[in-house]
Design a protein around this motif. Structure first.
Motif, PDB file in Angstrom:
ATOM      1  N   ILE A  95      22.003  18.329 -24.606  1.00 19.10           N
ATOM      2  CA  ILE A  95      23.081  17.443 -24.366  1.00 19.10           C
ATOM      3  C   ILE A  95      22.611  16.840 -23.165  1.00 19.10           C
ATOM      4  O   ILE A  95      22.228  15.596 -22.953  1.00 19.10           O
ATOM      5  N   TRP A  96      22.184  17.619 -22.224  1.00 22.32           N
ATOM      6  CA  TRP A  96      21.430  17.012 -20.998  1.00 22.32           C
ATOM      7  C   TRP A  96      20.191  15.986 -21.119  1.00 22.32           C
ATOM      8  O   TRP A  96      20.118  14.995 -20.652  1.00 22.32           O
ATOM      9  N   THR A 154      21.323  12.761 -22.391  1.00 23.67           N
ATOM     10  CA  THR A 154      22.075  11.918 -21.178  1.00 23.67           C
ATOM     11  C   THR A 154      21.054  11.184 -20.551  1.00 23.67           C
ATOM     12  O   THR A 154      21.257  10.361 -19.741  1.00 23.67           O
ATOM     13  N   ARG A 155      19.695  11.683 -20.585  1.00 20.44           N
ATOM     14  CA  ARG A 155      18.508  11.054 -19.596  1.00 20.44           C
ATOM     15  C   ARG A 155      18.010   9.767 -20.456  1.00 20.44           C
ATOM     16  O   ARG A 155      17.032   9.253 -19.917  1.00 20.44           O
ATOM     17  N   LEU A 156      18.545   9.500 -21.509  1.00 17.92           N
ATOM     18  CA  LEU A 156      17.895   8.266 -22.240  1.00 17.92           C
ATOM     19  C   LEU A 156      18.124   6.860 -21.523  1.00 17.92           C
ATOM     20  O   LEU A 156      18.993   6.575 -21.038  1.00 17.92           O
ATOM     21  N   GLY A 215      15.692  16.527 -26.781  1.00 21.05           N
ATOM     22  CA  GLY A 215      17.267  17.005 -27.053  1.00 21.05           C
ATOM     23  C   GLY A 215      17.554  17.197 -28.587  1.00 21.05           C
ATOM     24  O   GLY A 215      18.503  18.205 -28.531  1.00 21.05           O
ATOM     25  N   ALA A 216      17.021  16.812 -29.413  1.00 21.08           N
ATOM     26  CA  ALA A 216      17.152  17.041 -30.785  1.00 21.08           C
ATOM     27  C   ALA A 216      16.727  18.617 -30.991  1.00 21.08           C
ATOM     28  O   ALA A 216      17.391  19.385 -31.760  1.00 21.08           O
ATOM     29  N   ALA A 217      15.606  18.921 -30.588  1.00 21.53           N
ATOM     30  CA  ALA A 217      15.089  20.184 -30.638  1.00 21.53           C
ATOM     31  C   ALA A 217      15.919  21.468 -29.822  1.00 21.53           C
ATOM     32  O   ALA A 217      16.326  22.346 -30.641  1.00 21.53           O
ATOM     33  N   PHE A 218      16.385  21.045 -28.830  1.00 19.88           N
ATOM     34  CA  PHE A 218      17.099  21.914 -27.817  1.00 19.88           C
ATOM     35  C   PHE A 218      18.325  22.190 -28.731  1.00 19.88           C
ATOM     36  O   PHE A 218      19.022  23.164 -28.745  1.00 19.88           O
ATOM     37  N   THR A 219      19.308  20.972 -28.964  1.00 21.73           N
ATOM     38  CA  THR A 219      20.346  21.217 -29.590  1.00 21.73           C
ATOM     39  C   THR A 219      20.640  21.663 -30.770  1.00 21.73           C
ATOM     40  O   THR A 219      21.313  22.558 -31.008  1.00 21.73           O
ATOM     41  N   LEU A 220      19.536  21.632 -32.082  1.00 24.33           N
ATOM     42  CA  LEU A 220      19.653  22.099 -33.127  1.00 24.33           C
ATOM     43  C   LEU A 220      19.260  23.603 -32.986  1.00 24.33           C
ATOM     44  O   LEU A 220      19.938  24.429 -33.572  1.00 24.33           O
ATOM     45  N   PHE A 227      22.241  32.304 -24.471  1.00 29.66           N
ATOM     46  CA  PHE A 227      20.965  31.387 -24.445  1.00 29.66           C
ATOM     47  C   PHE A 227      21.369  30.192 -25.565  1.00 29.66           C
ATOM     48  O   PHE A 227      20.666  29.422 -25.598  1.00 29.66           O
ATOM     49  N   GLY A 228      22.197  30.560 -26.440  1.00 35.71           N
ATOM     50  CA  GLY A 228      22.381  29.427 -27.378  1.00 35.71           C
ATOM     51  C   GLY A 228      23.321  28.460 -26.660  1.00 35.71           C
ATOM     52  O   GLY A 228      22.900  27.233 -26.637  1.00 35.71           O
ATOM     53  N   ALA A 229      24.242  28.742 -25.809  1.00 37.26           N
ATOM     54  CA  ALA A 229      24.951  27.785 -25.009  1.00 37.26           C
ATOM     55  C   ALA A 229      24.141  26.889 -24.182  1.00 37.26           C
ATOM     56  O   ALA A 229      23.962  25.748 -23.836  1.00 37.26           O
ATOM     57  N   ALA A 230      23.033  27.887 -23.586  1.00 41.41           N
ATOM     58  CA  ALA A 230      22.062  27.301 -22.457  1.00 41.41           C
ATOM     59  C   ALA A 230      21.362  26.064 -23.216  1.00 41.41           C
ATOM     60  O   ALA A 230      20.861  24.991 -22.679  1.00 41.41           O
ATOM     61  N   PHE A 231      20.758  26.519 -24.248  1.00 44.52           N
ATOM     62  CA  PHE A 231      19.926  25.425 -24.940  1.00 44.52           C
ATOM     63  C   PHE A 231      20.500  24.179 -25.695  1.00 44.52           C
ATOM     64  O   PHE A 231      20.439  23.195 -25.562  1.00 44.52           O
ATOM     65  N   LEU A 232      21.951  24.458 -25.925  1.00 45.92           N
ATOM     66  CA  LEU A 232      22.669  23.309 -26.392  1.00 45.92           C
ATOM     67  C   LEU A 232      23.104  22.435 -25.146  1.00 45.92           C
ATOM     68  O   LEU A 232      22.991  21.196 -25.325  1.00 45.92           O
TER      69      LEU A 232
END
Length: 65
Positions: free
Chosen positions: A59-60, A63-65, A10-15, A50-55
């Motif tokens: 976030i998704w 939510t899986r935590l 989540g951190a990698a994809f969001t950043l 692609f930026g919006a998709a990775f963001l």
């Protein structure tokens, strides 16, 4: 046990997604090329998508935590 990889992903994809959106918006605002050798509009659209998709993927993953 599963929360560690989910937090990392989540951190990698969001950043990465936020960084890509920031990079694309700054380059478009300054009217400089977003990607070397690509058309300005095509690179801006693909960078934004692609930026919006990775963001969204980051976030998704949170939510899986």
């Amino acid at each position: 046990m599963e929360s560690g990889p989910a937090v990392f992903a989540g951190a990698a994809f969001t950043l990465f997604g936020a960084g890509l959106l920031l990079w694309t918006s700054v380059r478009v605002r300054l009217r400089e090329p977003v990607a070397d050798g690509a058309e300005q509009v095509t690179a801006a659209v693909l960078g934004s998508v692609f930026g919006a998709a990775f963001l969204a993927a980051g976030i998704w993953a949170f939510t899986r935590l």
